[in-house]
Design a protein around this motif. Structure first.
Motif, short mmCIF file in Angstrom:
data_model
loop_
_atom_site.label_atom_id
_atom_site.label_comp_id
_atom_site.label_asym_id
_atom_site.label_seq_id
_atom_site.Cartn_x
_atom_site.Cartn_y
_atom_site.Cartn_z
N GLU A 133 23.93 -40.20 107.69
CA GLU A 133 24.47 -41.53 107.90
C GLU A 133 24.09 -42.02 109.28
O GLU A 133 24.23 -41.28 110.27
CB GLU A 133 26.00 -41.52 107.76
N ARG A 134 23.60 -43.22 109.38
CA ARG A 134 23.17 -43.77 110.64
C ARG A 134 23.85 -45.12 110.88
O ARG A 134 23.78 -46.01 110.03
CB ARG A 134 21.66 -43.95 110.66
N ALA A 135 24.54 -45.26 111.99
CA ALA A 135 25.17 -46.54 112.35
C ALA A 135 24.14 -47.44 113.02
O ALA A 135 23.43 -47.01 113.93
CB ALA A 135 26.35 -46.28 113.29
N THR A 136 24.07 -48.69 112.56
CA THR A 136 23.10 -49.63 113.13
C THR A 136 23.78 -50.96 113.43
O THR A 136 24.86 -51.26 112.91
CB THR A 136 21.93 -49.88 112.14
N GLU A 186 25.54 -45.98 118.26
CA GLU A 186 25.00 -44.63 118.15
C GLU A 186 26.01 -43.57 118.58
O GLU A 186 26.10 -42.50 117.96
CB GLU A 186 23.72 -44.49 118.99
N ARG A 187 26.78 -43.88 119.63
CA ARG A 187 27.67 -42.84 120.16
C ARG A 187 29.11 -42.93 119.67
O ARG A 187 29.85 -41.94 119.70
CB ARG A 187 27.65 -42.87 121.69
N ASP A 188 29.57 -44.14 119.21
CA ASP A 188 30.98 -44.28 118.82
C ASP A 188 31.13 -45.41 117.79
O ASP A 188 31.48 -46.54 118.11
CB ASP A 188 31.84 -44.57 120.06
N ARG A 189 30.89 -45.06 116.53
CA ARG A 189 30.95 -46.09 115.49
C ARG A 189 32.39 -46.59 115.27
O ARG A 189 32.59 -47.69 114.75
CB ARG A 189 30.37 -45.54 114.18
N PHE A 224 26.97 -54.90 112.33
CA PHE A 224 27.21 -53.46 112.26
C PHE A 224 27.21 -52.98 110.80
O PHE A 224 27.78 -53.60 109.92
CB PHE A 224 28.55 -53.13 112.90
N ALA A 225 26.54 -51.84 110.57
CA ALA A 225 26.51 -51.25 109.23
C ALA A 225 26.26 -49.76 109.36
O ALA A 225 25.68 -49.29 110.34
CB ALA A 225 25.42 -51.89 108.37
N VAL A 226 26.73 -49.01 108.38
CA VAL A 226 26.45 -47.57 108.30
C VAL A 226 25.61 -47.34 107.05
O VAL A 226 26.05 -47.66 105.93
CB VAL A 226 27.75 -46.74 108.25
N GLU A 227 24.43 -46.78 107.25
CA GLU A 227 23.50 -46.62 106.14
C GLU A 227 23.10 -45.15 106.01
O GLU A 227 23.11 -44.40 106.97
CB GLU A 227 22.24 -47.46 106.37
N GLU A 228 22.76 -44.77 104.77
CA GLU A 228 22.19 -43.44 104.56
C GLU A 228 20.68 -43.53 104.70
O GLU A 228 20.03 -44.38 104.08
CB GLU A 228 22.55 -42.92 103.16
N VAL A 229 20.12 -42.66 105.56
CA VAL A 229 18.68 -42.65 105.76
C VAL A 229 18.19 -41.21 105.65
O VAL A 229 18.91 -40.26 105.95
CB VAL A 229 18.30 -43.24 107.14
N THR A 230 16.95 -41.07 105.23
CA THR A 230 16.30 -39.76 105.16
C THR A 230 15.39 -39.61 106.36
O THR A 230 14.53 -40.46 106.61
CB THR A 230 15.49 -39.62 103.85
#
Length: 578
Positions: A358-361, A389-392, A418-424
């Motif tokens: 999971e990556r916060a962007t 990146e450090r504190d969603r 702001f969004a949280v996405e699944e990335v490979t």
């Protein structure tokens, strides 16, 4: 052996002397004479062989002058200071910590806070060494040790002479990692000059303002890379850890590298590895292991970049002198240069298999940020990205705040994108950690001379000689004709030429009695002497004399080059030859 005797010998025989003597000399600067330059070169070659070639490391040669931003990033502009106290009577300046160490039983006074140093000066009634005036009540100030200069004419850029060779390696990391094919661990070495504007240079070449460092910067992945400790685990060492130093009755301990790493005395396996490698190297070049130890830095001594540090120390005239620092610098240096420059000081670490994470962007609405915050909009967008990146969790409410240059900006979360996405991901960028052995070559040279100094009696006469290792001795063999007549001189010249062409360092001497010629070579540490006498003309043999025992053997001229070459490499001992 007193330091005065060694300094006198060093000047008389061409090892080192104070620079610019014709103009009264300059404190803290020394010229290495013919013998000293050769000894220094041999020590550097031995270091390069052990820490570059045998370890498979790269070597570079970086400039000695670097621009100011390098040292702003490294922290040297703010933290590279010594404690200075000035005499109100005569104006002389002194290192306050040295005054305390020289006049009390306290050691390592540089680790003591300035306020305590001032109190100690008053408590012990310390006086100015130059005029005798009391220093109690005088303020102790911080003095930056770097030599400043300007780069270019006119409106030039400020620069500094490097206080360590390490920064020349760190700033080139973005290119050096390419040479290493982005594979960790890899090491980069450098041998070169460094400069520190010492307040009180002293003890000849022990503390100078210009000196030579030999440094290795090993870049590692702290989560995966481990040294081959089996190579050094049985090396016996004398350690002086922090608890023993802080105990009133504490003494250094004797142990092995493997045991010290296992029980946590040496916290880093990498530091332990290099202590073992260095122990063997110091023994190889002629340091007396009975007057040698590794001392751990006390908490107050640690440099701004160092997590843990051990010093190799040698006993000289009753004092323990630092020869090498072994520091675990963590990711401090590369992180700082990455922060201050526009280059990438990370390495891409590829995973064994791709990972889904999971990556916060954020994708800020600049049509809102621009009109609302004007010129700060771009910095706010960058701050939002870093915060995500450090504190969603900071984005869980209706608003989120970021601070820039002391000012707080509040933005509606809906405007941040702001969004949280699944990335490979195939891997990640990591900032390598650094392990650093840093050698002071001038101090090593002085210690080799001090530890090899000998006095004895030969044939009823007092003799002074240097028991230098054949590998580092500036001259390996002296060649003498018994007399310069009847063809002896010509044959001796041929012998000297043959030996030089074989790569051996030769001193040719046909002046004075043969005994005096031996004494001259003994005093500069020449391991062997070859005398061409009348038997050489008759049977083709010459005398080979060994420095330490003064024993002599006859060697065939045809075998001389091979014999001496084997003696220098250690393949043959003089005892075996005799």
């Amino acid at each position: 052996m007193s330091s005065q005797k060694l300094v006198e010998l060093a000047k008389r025989r061409g090892y080192f002397l104070q620079a610019s003597g014709a103009y009264g000399g300059v404190s803290g600067f020394y010229t290495f004479g013919p013998q000293g330059a050769a000894l220094k070169g041999n020590v550097e070659d031995a270091w390069r062989d052990r820490f570059a070639v045998k370890e498979g490391n790269q070597e570079i040669d970086a400039p000695t002058i670097m621009p100011e931003p390098v040292f702003e990033a490294s922290g040297h502009l703010d933290t590279f200071d010594d404690m200075l106290v000035e005499c109100a009577e005569c104006g002389a300046t002194h290192r306050a910590d040295h005054l305390i160490e020289d006049n009390t039983e306290l050691e390592d006074a540089e680790a003591i806070p300035i306020s305590e140093v001032e109190a100690l000066i008053a408590e012990h009634d310390l006086a100015c060494p130059a005029c005798g005036a009391a220093l109690a009540g005088e303020s102790v100030e911080e003095f930056n040790l770097m030599f400043g200069t300007n780069i270019g004419p006119g409106d030039s850029a400020p620069g500094y002479l490097r206080p360590e060779t390490a920064q020349g390696i760190f700033v080139e990391f973005p290119q050096l990692k390419e040479y290493a094919r982005n594979q960790l661990p890899f090491g980069v070495t450098q041998i070169g000059k460094a400069y520190r504007n010492e307040i009180s240079p002293r003890k000849s070449v022990i503390r100078t303002r210009e000196f030579t460092q030999a440094e290795l910067e090993l870049f590692i992945d702290p989560e995966e890379d481990e040294p081959d400790l089996a190579r050094v685990e049985d090396v016996e060492v004398t350690l002086y850890p922090v608890p023993q130093q802080q105990d009133d009755d504490g003494e250094p301990i004797t142990t092995t590298i493997g045991a010290a790493v296992e029980d946590g005395t040496i916290a880093s396996a990498w530091i332990g590895y290099y202590l073992g490698i260095a122990q063997r190297w110091y023994d190889r070049v002629g340091i007396d292991m009975d007057r040698f130890r590794f001392r751990q830095h006390l908490p107050g001594e640690l440099a701004h970049y160092s997590v843990d540090c051990w010093d190799a120390e040698s006993e000289l005239d009753g004092d323990w002198v630092e020869l090498t620092g072994f520091a675990y610098r963590s990711d401090y240096d590369l992180s700082k240069h990455g922060e201050y420059s526009d280059e990438d000081f990370t390495i891409f670490k590829q995973y064994d298999e791709p990972k889904t994470v999971e990556r916060a962007t954020v994708d800020p609405d600049m049509s809102y940020l621009g009109p609302e915050f004007g010129g700060a909009a771009g910095e706010i967008a960058d701050a939002l990205e870093a915060l995500a990146e450090r504190d969603r969790s900071a984005f869980e409410g209706d608003e989120v705040s970021v601070e820039i240059d002391g000012e707080t900006y509040t933005i509606p979360v809906e405007k941040t994108g702001f969004a949280v996405e699944e990335v490979t991901e195939a891997g990640e960028h990591i900032t390598p950690h650094v392990v650093e052995p840093s050698f002071g070559i001038d101090r090593v040279l002085y210690t080799i001379l001090a530890h090899s100094y000998r006095e004895d009696e030969v044939d009823g006469e007092e003799r002074t000689y240097l028991e230098l290792s054949p590998e580092v001795a500036p001259t390996f063999v002296g060649v003498f004709p018994l007399m310069d007549k009847e063809g002896l001189g010509e044959l001796a010249e041929e012998v000297a030429t043959d030996l030089r062409e074989a790569g051996l360092s030769v001193a040719y001497d046909d002046s004075g009695a043969i005994g005096r010629r031996y004494r001259r070579q003994d005093e500069v540490g020449t391991p062997f002497c070859v005398t061409v006498d009348y038997e050489a003309l008759e049977d083709g043999t010459v005398t080979v004399r060994e420095r330490d025992s003064t024993e002599q053997v006859r060697v065939e001229l045809d075998d001389l080059v091979e014999t001496l070459t084997a003696l220098r490499s250690g393949e043959l001992s003089f005892g075996e030859l005799a």
